[in-house]
Design a protein around this motif. Sequence first.
Motif, PDB file in Angstrom:
ATOM      1  N   ILE A  24       0.872  -1.164   0.000  1.00 31.70           N
ATOM      2  CA  ILE A  24       0.000   0.000   0.000  1.00 31.70           C
ATOM      3  C   ILE A  24       0.914   1.221   0.000  1.00 31.70           C
ATOM      4  O   ILE A  24       1.966   1.221   0.621  1.00 31.70           O
ATOM      5  CB  ILE A  24      -0.936  -0.014   1.231  1.00 31.70           C
ATOM      6  CG1 ILE A  24      -1.915   1.147   1.183  1.00 31.70           C
ATOM      7  CG2 ILE A  24      -0.176  -0.035   2.528  1.00 31.70           C
ATOM      8  CD1 ILE A  24      -2.996   1.074   2.259  1.00 31.70           C
ATOM      9  N   GLU A  28      -2.319   5.991  -0.153  1.00 31.11           N
ATOM     10  CA  GLU A  28      -3.456   5.111   0.128  1.00 31.11           C
ATOM     11  C   GLU A  28      -3.655   4.951   1.639  1.00 31.11           C
ATOM     12  O   GLU A  28      -4.786   4.983   2.126  1.00 31.11           O
ATOM     13  CB  GLU A  28      -3.242   3.739  -0.511  1.00 31.11           C
ATOM     14  CG  GLU A  28      -3.283   3.763  -2.024  1.00 31.11           C
ATOM     15  CD  GLU A  28      -2.807   2.462  -2.651  1.00 31.11           C
ATOM     16  OE1 GLU A  28      -3.398   2.072  -3.663  1.00 31.11           O
ATOM     17  OE2 GLU A  28      -1.851   1.849  -2.141  1.00 31.11           O
ATOM     18  N   LEU A  29      -2.553   4.795   2.374  1.00 39.63           N
ATOM     19  CA  LEU A  29      -2.646   4.655   3.818  1.00 39.63           C
ATOM     20  C   LEU A  29      -3.217   5.917   4.451  1.00 39.63           C
ATOM     21  O   LEU A  29      -4.126   5.849   5.274  1.00 39.63           O
ATOM     22  CB  LEU A  29      -1.256   4.349   4.406  1.00 39.63           C
ATOM     23  CG  LEU A  29      -1.228   4.112   5.910  1.00 39.63           C
ATOM     24  CD1 LEU A  29      -0.331   2.938   6.240  1.00 39.63           C
ATOM     25  CD2 LEU A  29      -0.771   5.348   6.638  1.00 39.63           C
ATOM     26  N   LYS A  32      -6.910   6.340   4.093  1.00 42.45           N
ATOM     27  CA  LYS A  32      -7.700   5.505   5.007  1.00 42.45           C
ATOM     28  C   LYS A  32      -7.886   6.150   6.375  1.00 42.45           C
ATOM     29  O   LYS A  32      -8.839   5.846   7.078  1.00 42.45           O
ATOM     30  CB  LYS A  32      -7.033   4.133   5.195  1.00 42.45           C
ATOM     31  CG  LYS A  32      -7.131   3.237   3.992  1.00 42.45           C
ATOM     32  CD  LYS A  32      -6.521   1.886   4.308  1.00 42.45           C
ATOM     33  CE  LYS A  32      -6.714   0.911   3.172  1.00 42.45           C
ATOM     34  NZ  LYS A  32      -6.298  -0.447   3.548  1.00 42.45           N
ATOM     35  N   VAL A  33      -6.947   7.022   6.768  1.00 42.96           N
ATOM     36  CA  VAL A  33      -7.032   7.626   8.105  1.00 42.96           C
ATOM     37  C   VAL A  33      -7.461   9.089   8.069  1.00 42.96           C
ATOM     38  O   VAL A  33      -7.479   9.747   9.101  1.00 42.96           O
ATOM     39  CB  VAL A  33      -5.695   7.493   8.882  1.00 42.96           C
ATOM     40  CG1 VAL A  33      -5.363   6.038   9.126  1.00 42.96           C
ATOM     41  CG2 VAL A  33      -4.571   8.210   8.180  1.00 42.96           C
ATOM     42  N   GLU A  34      -7.833   9.568   6.905  1.00 40.39           N
ATOM     43  CA  GLU A  34      -8.260  10.967   6.794  1.00 40.39           C
ATOM     44  C   GLU A  34      -9.440  11.231   7.744  1.00 40.39           C
ATOM     45  O   GLU A  34     -10.415  10.489   7.775  1.00 40.39           O
ATOM     46  CB  GLU A  34      -8.663  11.287   5.367  1.00 40.39           C
ATOM     47  CG  GLU A  34      -8.958  12.754   5.150  1.00 40.39           C
ATOM     48  CD  GLU A  34      -9.209  13.099   3.695  1.00 40.39           C
ATOM     49  OE1 GLU A  34      -9.764  14.162   3.462  1.00 40.39           O
ATOM     50  OE2 GLU A  34      -8.851  12.304   2.814  1.00 40.39           O
ATOM     51  N   LYS A  36      -9.416  10.954  10.935  1.00 40.16           N
ATOM     52  CA  LYS A  36      -9.331  10.160  12.159  1.00 40.16           C
ATOM     53  C   LYS A  36      -8.278  10.779  13.079  1.00 40.16           C
ATOM     54  O   LYS A  36      -7.221  11.181  12.626  1.00 40.16           O
ATOM     55  CB  LYS A  36      -9.000   8.720  11.829  1.00 40.16           C
ATOM     56  CG  LYS A  36     -10.082   8.127  10.923  1.00 40.16           C
ATOM     57  CD  LYS A  36      -9.935   6.690  10.698  1.00 40.16           C
ATOM     58  CE  LYS A  36     -11.030   6.062   9.881  1.00 40.16           C
ATOM     59  NZ  LYS A  36     -11.804   6.844   8.997  1.00 40.16           N
ATOM     60  N   ALA A  45      -8.796   1.557  11.230  1.00 41.37           N
ATOM     61  CA  ALA A  45      -8.625   1.783   9.795  1.00 41.37           C
ATOM     62  C   ALA A  45      -7.446   1.011   9.207  1.00 41.37           C
ATOM     63  O   ALA A  45      -7.518   0.544   8.075  1.00 41.37           O
ATOM     64  CB  ALA A  45      -8.432   3.274   9.530  1.00 41.37           C
ATOM     65  N   LEU A  46      -6.366   0.859   9.989  1.00 41.92           N
ATOM     66  CA  LEU A  46      -5.129   0.296   9.439  1.00 41.92           C
ATOM     67  C   LEU A  46      -4.700  -1.037  10.041  1.00 41.92           C
ATOM     68  O   LEU A  46      -3.829  -1.706   9.497  1.00 41.92           O
ATOM     69  CB  LEU A  46      -3.970   1.290   9.641  1.00 41.92           C
ATOM     70  CG  LEU A  46      -4.145   2.670   9.038  1.00 41.92           C
ATOM     71  CD1 LEU A  46      -2.955   3.543   9.394  1.00 41.92           C
ATOM     72  CD2 LEU A  46      -4.340   2.585   7.537  1.00 41.92           C
ATOM     73  N   THR A  65       4.880   1.121   4.237  1.00 37.30           N
ATOM     74  CA  THR A  65       4.195   1.217   2.948  1.00 37.30           C
ATOM     75  C   THR A  65       5.188   0.907   1.847  1.00 37.30           C
ATOM     76  O   THR A  65       6.394   0.816   2.094  1.00 37.30           O
ATOM     77  CB  THR A  65       3.596   2.626   2.725  1.00 37.30           C
ATOM     78  OG1 THR A  65       4.662   3.555   2.544  1.00 37.30           O
ATOM     79  CG2 THR A  65       2.715   3.052   3.890  1.00 37.30           C
TER      80      THR A  65
END
Length: 85
Positions: A24, A28-29, A32-34, A36, A45-46, A65
Motif C-alpha cells: 500500500i 493510500e494509507l 484511510k485515516v483521513e 481520524k 482503519a489500518l 508502505t
Amino acid sequence: MLKMSLKLSVLASILFIAAACEDISKAELLAKVEGKSTPAEIEAALGKPADITNDGALKLWKYNTSDGPVCFSMVGNLAMRMICS
C-alpha cells in the motif's frame, strides 16, 4: 519429491500473498485515516502497526508502505502524524 515440491509451492504462494498485502502506498494509507484523530480510529482503519515504540506517555506507531514508513504519535486519546526517524 513430489510432496516436497507441492509444499514449497504452497509456501511460496502464501508468502507472495502476504507480501502483496503490504503493498500500500503512503497516499493510500493516509487516505484511510483521513479525518481520524484517535489511536482507536487509526487502528480500526489500518490494523496493528508494524512497530510500536513507547516513551513514557508518548507512543510512536510505525506502518510500512511500499514507498516508505508512515508514523503516528499517540498521546492519550490523540493521534498525530509525524515524521519517522
